[in-house]
Enzyme design. Sequence first.
Site, short mmCIF file in Angstrom:
data_model
loop_
_atom_site.label_atom_id
_atom_site.label_comp_id
_atom_site.label_asym_id
_atom_site.label_seq_id
_atom_site.Cartn_x
_atom_site.Cartn_y
_atom_site.Cartn_z
N HIS A 22 -7.85 1.34 2.11
CA HIS A 22 -7.67 0.87 3.48
C HIS A 22 -8.36 1.82 4.47
O HIS A 22 -7.74 2.30 5.43
CB HIS A 22 -6.19 0.71 3.83
CG HIS A 22 -5.94 -0.25 4.95
ND1 HIS A 22 -4.80 -0.99 5.06
CD2 HIS A 22 -6.69 -0.59 6.04
CE1 HIS A 22 -4.84 -1.75 6.15
NE2 HIS A 22 -5.99 -1.52 6.76
N GLU A 74 0.84 -1.20 0.00
CA GLU A 74 0.00 0.00 0.00
C GLU A 74 0.87 1.25 0.00
O GLU A 74 1.81 1.34 0.79
CB GLU A 74 -0.93 -0.02 1.22
CG GLU A 74 -1.89 -1.19 1.20
CD GLU A 74 -2.81 -1.25 2.42
OE1 GLU A 74 -2.54 -0.51 3.41
OE2 GLU A 74 -3.78 -2.03 2.39
#
Length: 326
Positions: free
Chosen positions: A292, A274
């Site tokens: 997220h 990420e």
Amino acid sequence: MSKASRSGAATGHDVLVTTPSFGQHAREPWEVFEAAGVRVGTAKAAHPLTERQLIEEARGARALVVGLDPVTAAVLEAAPGLEVVAKHGVGTDNIDLAAAAAHGVRVVNAPGTNTTAVADMTMALLLAAVRRIVPAHASVTGGHWDRFFGPELAGRTLGIVGFGRIGQAVARRARGFDMDLIAHDPHLPASVFAEHGVPAVTLEELVATADVVTLHLPMPSGGPLLGRAELTAMKPGSCVINTARGGLVDEEALAELLDSGHIAAAGIDVFATEPPAGNPLLTAANAVLTPHCAAFTQQANAAMGTAVATDVVRVLRGEAPVNAVV
């Protein structure tokens, strides 16, 4: 808490906060530290910090409030005054718990504080994915009037992998949509499934039976839980939802099966790396992707931050924490 006491990490702080989401939408977590007279510094490096960055910034700290930063044995060794590591969240797979115990460092987390937020997001991703809300929105705003068909949830089987607090909350919501439920969690006794009226099945049975597979568990060792074999074994036209950990799913295989149509849709909030630059899911068909943020509600932010701040203060005072992991 004063602006100065929240500025970048400095020598002499008691607590180093590395995650920018701590108290991002709530004053209460900061007020816990302020009321206790605890000095707080925030990390200079961007979250998540690397091991080397965390080693450098954690020197002299008595407590860490972390997100996804790797709290390794090397980090603990470099911070001999450290007394407690608080995970601003639930999963502690980024913290070396054995090393923490060996160094006499307490580890705390915030169980239950993001349950409602993540369960809500799970249903949001499911509905958005199967009813194709994102392309429908783009059609209207683009001056078109395309029609998008998708299945109803009633009568469909939802397979819940991980039947803890969040999995159970998802089950309650799915019942409101008249879905059938099955679940897999090898760490829970049969009585838990019976209490909620949800049949317990093996992972193989769940993958082969469910119309929707949703994941709610920490990252296991040994690679993705839903690898290429498991994804291929899913029913044609099924859906995958992941609001847990990116590494739980073989992202390349999922993207290929989405493009082929074997898996009809996916709702993904977490990624193995990420941000997910170059991730094949970015261009996969019928994938709804979010950054997220399943736990990002004002209520969860206040509850999570307050829980970990309160336990940090307890440990620094020599008291037992409420939500101890180690």
